[in-house]
Design a protein around this motif. Structure first.
Motif, mmCIF file in Angstrom:
data_model
loop_
_atom_site.group_PDB
_atom_site.id
_atom_site.type_symbol
_atom_site.label_atom_id
_atom_site.label_comp_id
_atom_site.label_asym_id
_atom_site.label_seq_id
_atom_site.Cartn_x
_atom_site.Cartn_y
_atom_site.Cartn_z
ATOM 1 N N ILE A 72 5.976 -0.143 6.381
ATOM 2 C CA ILE A 72 6.577 -0.266 5.599
ATOM 3 C C ILE A 72 8.252 0.150 6.441
ATOM 4 O O ILE A 72 8.286 1.594 6.826
ATOM 5 N N GLY A 73 8.118 -0.241 7.050
ATOM 6 C CA GLY A 73 9.792 -0.497 7.841
ATOM 7 C C GLY A 73 9.707 0.661 8.883
ATOM 8 O O GLY A 73 10.734 0.532 9.629
ATOM 9 N N ALA A 74 8.294 0.602 9.153
ATOM 10 C CA ALA A 74 8.465 1.123 11.026
ATOM 11 C C ALA A 74 6.915 1.045 11.478
ATOM 12 O O ALA A 74 6.059 1.296 11.210
ATOM 13 N N PRO A 75 6.846 -0.433 12.076
ATOM 14 C CA PRO A 75 6.464 -0.817 12.737
ATOM 15 C C PRO A 75 4.984 -0.644 14.189
ATOM 16 O O PRO A 75 4.062 -0.264 14.794
ATOM 17 N N ALA A 76 5.938 0.380 15.064
ATOM 18 C CA ALA A 76 5.372 1.086 15.818
ATOM 19 C C ALA A 76 4.809 2.273 15.651
ATOM 20 O O ALA A 76 3.467 1.773 17.009
ATOM 21 N N PRO A 77 3.052 2.336 14.883
ATOM 22 C CA PRO A 77 2.052 2.913 14.711
ATOM 23 C C PRO A 77 1.299 1.756 15.037
ATOM 24 O O PRO A 77 -0.248 2.423 15.495
ATOM 25 N N ALA A 112 4.619 -2.834 -3.894
ATOM 26 C CA ALA A 112 4.424 -1.264 -4.373
ATOM 27 C C ALA A 112 3.530 -0.852 -4.732
ATOM 28 O O ALA A 112 1.883 -0.701 -4.474
ATOM 29 N N ASN A 113 2.980 -2.170 -5.802
ATOM 30 C CA ASN A 113 1.597 -1.282 -6.654
ATOM 31 C C ASN A 113 0.687 -2.905 -6.154
ATOM 32 O O ASN A 113 -0.410 -2.163 -5.724
ATOM 33 N N TRP A 114 0.779 -3.639 -5.398
ATOM 34 C CA TRP A 114 -0.372 -4.414 -4.202
ATOM 35 C C TRP A 114 -0.751 -3.012 -3.142
ATOM 36 O O TRP A 114 -1.982 -3.041 -2.921
ATOM 37 N N VAL A 115 0.217 -2.210 -2.788
ATOM 38 C CA VAL A 115 0.223 -1.404 -1.468
ATOM 39 C C VAL A 115 -0.813 -0.435 -2.497
ATOM 40 O O VAL A 115 -2.191 0.588 -2.162
ATOM 41 N N GLY A 116 -0.330 0.416 -3.051
ATOM 42 C CA GLY A 116 -1.384 1.291 -3.941
ATOM 43 C C GLY A 116 -2.983 0.669 -4.170
ATOM 44 O O GLY A 116 -3.304 1.165 -4.119
ATOM 45 N N ARG A 117 -3.108 -0.311 -4.764
ATOM 46 C CA ARG A 117 -4.478 -1.124 -5.055
ATOM 47 C C ARG A 117 -5.488 -1.345 -4.115
ATOM 48 O O ARG A 117 -6.262 -1.190 -3.573
ATOM 49 N N GLU A 118 -4.584 -1.544 -2.941
ATOM 50 C CA GLU A 118 -4.838 -1.307 -0.781
ATOM 51 C C GLU A 118 -6.037 -0.526 -0.112
ATOM 52 O O GLU A 118 -6.135 -0.438 -0.152
ATOM 53 N N GLN A 119 -5.166 0.247 -0.918
ATOM 54 C CA GLN A 119 -5.538 1.792 -0.596
ATOM 55 C C GLN A 119 -5.257 1.597 0.937
ATOM 56 O O GLN A 119 -6.197 2.554 1.155
ATOM 57 N N PRO A 120 -3.719 1.645 1.379
ATOM 58 C CA PRO A 120 -4.545 2.062 3.161
ATOM 59 C C PRO A 120 -4.918 3.612 3.129
ATOM 60 O O PRO A 120 -3.910 4.338 2.806
ATOM 61 N N THR A 121 -5.122 4.064 4.745
ATOM 62 C CA THR A 121 -5.421 4.979 4.480
ATOM 63 C C THR A 121 -4.299 5.866 5.317
ATOM 64 O O THR A 121 -3.668 6.803 4.627
ATOM 65 N N ASN A 135 8.827 4.760 -4.600
ATOM 66 C CA ASN A 135 9.227 6.021 -4.758
ATOM 67 C C ASN A 135 7.382 5.889 -5.655
ATOM 68 O O ASN A 135 7.100 7.232 -5.352
ATOM 69 N N ARG A 136 7.107 5.009 -6.649
ATOM 70 C CA ARG A 136 5.675 5.355 -7.419
ATOM 71 C C ARG A 136 4.670 5.375 -7.425
ATOM 72 O O ARG A 136 3.410 6.899 -7.410
ATOM 73 N N THR A 137 4.689 4.418 -6.322
ATOM 74 C CA THR A 137 3.418 4.212 -5.528
ATOM 75 C C THR A 137 3.189 5.094 -4.644
ATOM 76 O O THR A 137 1.601 5.974 -4.339
ATOM 77 N N ILE A 138 4.102 6.461 -3.677
ATOM 78 C CA ILE A 138 3.637 7.295 -3.097
ATOM 79 C C ILE A 138 3.503 8.496 -3.815
ATOM 80 O O ILE A 138 2.621 9.199 -2.898
ATOM 81 N N GLU A 139 4.097 8.279 -4.763
ATOM 82 C CA GLU A 139 3.246 10.049 -6.069
ATOM 83 C C GLU A 139 2.768 9.672 -5.338
ATOM 84 O O GLU A 139 2.118 10.994 -6.660
ATOM 85 N N ARG A 140 2.070 8.673 -6.729
ATOM 86 C CA ARG A 140 1.171 8.453 -7.205
ATOM 87 C C ARG A 140 0.184 8.422 -5.731
ATOM 88 O O ARG A 140 -1.541 8.969 -6.410
ATOM 89 N N GLU A 141 -0.467 7.732 -5.349
ATOM 90 C CA GLU A 141 -0.664 7.534 -4.812
ATOM 91 C C GLU A 141 -1.625 7.802 -3.764
ATOM 92 O O GLU A 141 -1.943 7.838 -2.542
ATOM 93 N N TYR A 142 0.007 8.517 -1.970
ATOM 94 C CA TYR A 142 -0.288 9.163 -1.327
ATOM 95 C C TYR A 142 0.883 11.078 -0.936
ATOM 96 O O TYR A 142 1.305 11.076 -2.231
ATOM 97 N N ARG A 143 -0.237 11.097 0.009
ATOM 98 C CA ARG A 143 1.128 12.553 0.119
ATOM 99 C C ARG A 143 1.791 12.820 1.913
ATOM 100 O O ARG A 143 1.016 12.229 2.437
ATOM 101 N N PRO A 144 2.728 13.377 1.977
ATOM 102 C CA PRO A 144 3.703 13.700 2.835
ATOM 103 C C PRO A 144 2.287 14.082 4.120
ATOM 104 O O PRO A 144 1.691 15.297 3.862
ATOM 105 N N ALA A 145 2.389 13.566 5.435
ATOM 106 C CA ALA A 145 1.719 13.701 6.542
ATOM 107 C C ALA A 145 2.662 14.252 7.181
ATOM 108 O O ALA A 145 2.060 15.126 9.022
ATOM 109 N N GLY A 146 3.758 14.134 7.798
ATOM 110 C CA GLY A 146 4.270 15.450 8.629
ATOM 111 C C GLY A 146 5.645 13.553 8.965
ATOM 112 O O GLY A 146 5.073 12.969 8.864
ATOM 113 N N PRO A 147 6.554 14.497 9.720
ATOM 114 C CA PRO A 147 6.876 12.952 10.385
ATOM 115 C C PRO A 147 6.567 12.657 12.015
ATOM 116 O O PRO A 147 6.077 13.852 12.318
ATOM 117 N N ALA A 148 6.697 11.903 12.408
ATOM 118 C CA ALA A 148 6.214 11.663 13.711
ATOM 119 C C ALA A 148 7.862 11.243 14.304
ATOM 120 O O ALA A 148 9.014 11.033 13.588
#
Length: 161
Positions: A72-77, A112-121, A135-148
């Motif tokens: 989402i805004g960072a296709p390099a990975p 955003a809700n679709w992303v939450g349902r799909e649950q990419p790792t 924001n809501r999907t991130i807060e509910r489904e994800y945790r920061p793993a650090g910057p690259a």
């Protein structure tokens, strides 16, 4: 293109100067141009790409072969891993966010809700900011793993810390 340019310079010099002088000036121009190019090439060389490749390889190594990445805004990975985004939408600037808002069922919040349902790792996001609609999907489904180098990682909460 360089050969055509040098040929053009040589033609102009030969028309105006004796052949030997034209040859010396042409060779001097070639040496100067190659020197400038080599100097620029050596001084501006960075190792960002190698670091980015290592960062992507490391997260895939840690999370395993079934890891999925949603950009989402960072296709390099995705590029560096050879993976594909689960959706064609991954850039949300310059009017593309309005396009997704108008065309995705439920707009950006629906996306955003679709992303939450799909649950990419892993989510790879623009390092500067998390889009407000996500924001809501991130807060509910994800945790920061650090910057690259150039993006930020968010890992699904189902992954062990």
């Amino acid at each position: 293109m360089a050969a055509i340019g040098i040929g053009g310079i040589a033609k102009q010099l030969i028309d105006r100067l004796p052949a030997r002088a034209a040859l010396v000036l042409c060779l001097a121009w070639v040496v100067a141009a190659v020197s400038v190019a080599a100097t620029y090439s050596i001084r501006t060389r960075g190792h960002a790409l190698q670091r980015q490749r290592a960062q992507v390889a490391r997260i895939l190594e840690l999370l395993g072969p079934d890891t999925s990445i949603q950009s989402i805004g960072a296709p390099a990975p995705l590029v560096l891993s050879g993976m594909r985004n689960p959706t064609r939408h991954q850039i949300f600037v310059d009017g593309l966010n309005e396009y997704v808002d108008d065309t995705w069922p439920g707009g950006l919040r629906g996306f955003a809700n679709w992303v939450g349902r799909e649950q990419p790792t892993v989510l790879s996001l623009n390092r500067d900011r998390v889009p407000r609609w996500l924001n809501r999907t991130i807060e509910r489904e994800y945790r920061p793993a650090g910057p690259a180098l150039g993006w930020a990682w968010y890992v699904h909460r189902s992954v062990a810390p």
